[in-house]
Design a protein around this motif. Structure first.
Motif, PDB file in Angstrom:
ATOM      1  N   HIS A 199      33.667 -16.603  33.459  1.00 54.35           N
ATOM      2  CA  HIS A 199      34.827 -16.341  34.312  1.00 54.35           C
ATOM      3  C   HIS A 199      34.550 -15.152  35.224  1.00 54.35           C
ATOM      4  CE1 HIS A 199      39.336 -15.120  34.636  1.00 54.35           C
ATOM      5  NE2 HIS A 199      38.965 -15.855  35.666  1.00 54.35           N
ATOM      6  N   ASP A 200      34.573 -15.415  36.515  1.00 55.76           N
ATOM      7  CA  ASP A 200      34.488 -14.354  37.514  1.00 55.76           C
ATOM      8  C   ASP A 200      35.922 -13.918  37.806  1.00 55.76           C
ATOM      9  OD1 ASP A 200      34.200 -12.685  39.655  1.00 55.76           O
ATOM     10  OD2 ASP A 200      33.239 -14.153  40.973  1.00 55.76           O
ATOM     11  N   GLU A 201      36.350 -12.848  37.151  1.00 54.43           N
ATOM     12  CA  GLU A 201      37.741 -12.407  37.265  1.00 54.43           C
ATOM     13  C   GLU A 201      38.084 -11.943  38.681  1.00 54.43           C
ATOM     14  OE1 GLU A 201      37.425  -9.572  34.061  1.00 54.43           O
ATOM     15  OE2 GLU A 201      38.707 -10.831  32.794  1.00 54.43           O
ATOM     16  N   LYS A 202      37.122 -11.352  39.358  1.00 56.26           N
ATOM     17  CA  LYS A 202      37.371 -10.810  40.695  1.00 56.26           C
ATOM     18  C   LYS A 202      37.736 -11.904  41.693  1.00 56.26           C
ATOM     19  CE  LYS A 202      35.361  -7.697  44.147  1.00 56.26           C
ATOM     20  NZ  LYS A 202      34.176  -6.871  44.503  1.00 56.26           N
ATOM     21  N   SER A 203      37.032 -13.030  41.637  1.00 56.18           N
ATOM     22  CA  SER A 203      37.304 -14.127  42.576  1.00 56.18           C
ATOM     23  C   SER A 203      38.139 -15.235  41.949  1.00 56.18           C
ATOM     24  CB  SER A 203      35.985 -14.723  43.084  1.00 56.18           C
ATOM     25  OG  SER A 203      35.310 -15.403  42.033  1.00 56.18           O
ATOM     26  N   ASN A 204      38.572 -15.013  40.701  1.00 58.93           N
ATOM     27  CA  ASN A 204      39.385 -16.002  39.978  1.00 58.93           C
ATOM     28  C   ASN A 204      38.687 -17.362  39.937  1.00 58.93           C
ATOM     29  OD1 ASN A 204      41.568 -16.941  38.488  1.00 58.93           O
ATOM     30  ND2 ASN A 204      42.762 -17.486  40.297  1.00 58.93           N
ATOM     31  N   THR A 205      37.429 -17.340  39.496  1.00 60.74           N
ATOM     32  CA  THR A 205      36.620 -18.557  39.449  1.00 60.74           C
ATOM     33  C   THR A 205      36.071 -18.773  38.046  1.00 60.74           C
ATOM     34  OG1 THR A 205      35.965 -18.212  41.758  1.00 60.74           O
ATOM     35  CG2 THR A 205      34.651 -19.766  40.467  1.00 60.74           C
ATOM     36  N   ILE A 206      36.175 -19.993  37.581  1.00 61.69           N
ATOM     37  CA  ILE A 206      35.646 -20.389  36.280  1.00 61.69           C
ATOM     38  C   ILE A 206      34.470 -21.329  36.505  1.00 61.69           C
ATOM     39  CG2 ILE A 206      36.145 -21.609  34.114  1.00 61.69           C
ATOM     40  CD1 ILE A 206      39.115 -20.832  34.581  1.00 61.69           C
ATOM     41  N   TYR A 207      33.377 -21.074  35.780  1.00 57.64           N
ATOM     42  CA  TYR A 207      32.193 -21.928  35.853  1.00 57.64           C
ATOM     43  C   TYR A 207      31.961 -22.573  34.491  1.00 57.64           C
ATOM     44  CZ  TYR A 207      31.283 -19.225  40.097  1.00 57.64           C
ATOM     45  OH  TYR A 207      31.394 -18.620  41.327  1.00 57.64           O
ATOM     46  N   ILE A 208      31.968 -23.897  34.450  1.00 60.41           N
ATOM     47  CA  ILE A 208      31.648 -24.651  33.235  1.00 60.41           C
ATOM     48  C   ILE A 208      30.258 -25.233  33.420  1.00 60.41           C
ATOM     49  CG2 ILE A 208      32.358 -26.505  31.674  1.00 60.41           C
ATOM     50  CD1 ILE A 208      35.162 -26.299  32.945  1.00 60.41           C
ATOM     51  N   ASP A 209      29.374 -24.909  32.514  1.00 61.15           N
ATOM     52  CA  ASP A 209      27.943 -25.117  32.699  1.00 61.15           C
ATOM     53  C   ASP A 209      27.394 -25.910  31.515  1.00 61.15           C
ATOM     54  OD1 ASP A 209      25.209 -24.773  33.047  1.00 61.15           O
ATOM     55  OD2 ASP A 209      25.384 -22.680  33.605  1.00 61.15           O
ATOM     56  N   ALA A 210      26.712 -27.042  31.775  1.00 61.47           N
ATOM     57  CA  ALA A 210      26.224 -27.883  30.673  1.00 61.47           C
ATOM     58  C   ALA A 210      24.833 -28.421  30.952  1.00 61.47           C
ATOM     59  CB  ALA A 210      27.186 -29.038  30.428  1.00 61.47           C
ATOM     60  N   ILE A 211      24.011 -28.468  29.903  1.00 61.21           N
ATOM     61  CA  ILE A 211      22.702 -29.118  29.955  1.00 61.21           C
ATOM     62  C   ILE A 211      22.809 -30.404  29.158  1.00 61.21           C
ATOM     63  CG2 ILE A 211      20.261 -28.933  29.408  1.00 61.21           C
ATOM     64  CD1 ILE A 211      20.640 -25.909  29.335  1.00 61.21           C
ATOM     65  N   ASN A 212      22.458 -31.528  29.772  1.00 62.11           N
ATOM     66  CA  ASN A 212      22.612 -32.826  29.125  1.00 62.11           C
ATOM     67  C   ASN A 212      21.350 -33.657  29.238  1.00 62.11           C
ATOM     68  OD1 ASN A 212      25.477 -32.400  28.641  1.00 62.11           O
ATOM     69  ND2 ASN A 212      25.737 -32.715  30.831  1.00 62.11           N
ATOM     70  N   SER A 213      21.120 -34.494  28.214  1.00 63.42           N
ATOM     71  CA  SER A 213      19.953 -35.375  28.243  1.00 63.42           C
ATOM     72  C   SER A 213      19.918 -36.245  27.005  1.00 63.42           C
ATOM     73  CB  SER A 213      18.666 -34.552  28.308  1.00 63.42           C
ATOM     74  OG  SER A 213      17.551 -35.396  28.229  1.00 63.42           O
ATOM     75  N   ASP A 214      19.307 -37.437  27.160  1.00 63.16           N
ATOM     76  CA  ASP A 214      19.003 -38.262  25.999  1.00 63.16           C
ATOM     77  C   ASP A 214      17.555 -38.049  25.581  1.00 63.16           C
ATOM     78  OD1 ASP A 214      17.611 -39.475  28.048  1.00 63.16           O
ATOM     79  OD2 ASP A 214      18.098 -41.517  27.418  1.00 63.16           O
ATOM     80  N   GLY A 215      16.903 -37.076  26.212  1.00 64.03           N
ATOM     81  CA  GLY A 215      15.495 -36.798  25.943  1.00 64.03           C
ATOM     82  C   GLY A 215      14.604 -37.109  27.123  1.00 64.03           C
ATOM     83  N   ALA A 216      15.105 -37.907  28.087  1.00 64.53           N
ATOM     84  CA  ALA A 216      14.293 -38.278  29.241  1.00 64.53           C
ATOM     85  C   ALA A 216      14.992 -37.972  30.559  1.00 64.53           C
ATOM     86  CB  ALA A 216      13.942 -39.766  29.177  1.00 64.53           C
TER      87      ALA A 216
END
Length: 239
Positions: A199-216
């Motif tokens: 959460h960037d409180e100054k700019s009121n921005t939320i970042y949701i960050d994910a790494i995904n894979s089935d292996g390939a």
């Protein structure tokens, strides 16, 4: 702004190193934003102040910082539905992981919840149902899927996905925000244990960050919620 970043061969080794580091530490080090006091930054063709300026990016623009060359850093980004690469000075961006982290509260097979005193993020996944989707196949190999629902897809390498995102919800105080279908479509094999939120409180921005894979079919997705509204989706893949 829903197009992904596609790696060139020049960057493959760099990204493999980054990915190994990310997985080993469960931290996301390279998803970043432009953070220049002037409100924008020049992107140059080469790592030099006399190199040609090929673009300008506004403050807050999502990028993926890759490789340092002295006082410069190579970045990938997308703009106007196209992907680009270039160089910026190394103090003109800020990594998402530097913002305040919203910790994981709970996780099970199909749901993860991350929260603090005023923000709650809930991400759920569901079984992929092939009968509800349309597939295009490679002309060379009829078993290899090239498109799902007429779109490029992420998370598998030509195979039928097993799981998909069901919903991403953000609750800020009493306001509930449901990310639109466009934010999660064509993203498969979600790894709920690899989701972090900052959460960037100054700019009121939320970042949701994910790494995904089935292996390939590995990919990184970042969802950006600014001022209580879904703002952008960034996809980085090719490793």
């Amino acid at each position: 702004m829903l197009n992904p970043i596609k790696l060139t061969m020049k960057k493959i080794n760099v990204v493999i190193t980054i990915l190994v580091t990310i997985i080993a530490t469960n931290k996301h080090f390279s998803q970043s934003i432009i953070n220049d006091k002037d409100g924008f930054v020049n992107v140059r063709k080469e790592a030099s102040k006399v190199s040609k300026v090929i673009d300008t990016l506004k403050k807050g623009h999502l990028i993926y910082d890759l490789e340092r060359e002295g006082q410069w850093v190579m970045i990938d980004y997308y703009k106007n539905n196209k992907s680009f690469s270039g160089y910026i000075y190394n103090d003109r961006f800020k990594r998402i992981a530097e913002f305040k982290e919203i910790k994981r509260k709970s996780i099970n097979t199909n749901e993860v919840v991350l929260s603090n005193d005023s923000i709650e993020i809930k991400v759920t996944k569901a079984t992929f149902e092939p009968k509800k989707h349309h597939f295009n196949y490679s002309k060379e190999n009829k078993k290899v899927i090239t498109l799902i629902d007429k779109k490029h897809y992420y998370g598998t390498d030509g195979e039928v996905p097993k799981t998909q995102y069901e919903a991403v919800q953000v609750k800020i105080n009493d306001k509930l925000i449901q990310l639109p279908k466009s934010a999660t479509e064509n993203l498969y094999e979600p790894s709920l244990q690899n989701i972090t939120v900052h959460h960037d409180e100054k700019s009121n921005t939320i970042y949701i960050d994910a790494i995904n894979s089935d292996g390939a079919g590995g990919y990184v997705v970042v969802w950006k919620i600014k001022n209580g509204k879904f703002d952008d989706r960034y996809i980085f893949y090719g490793f």
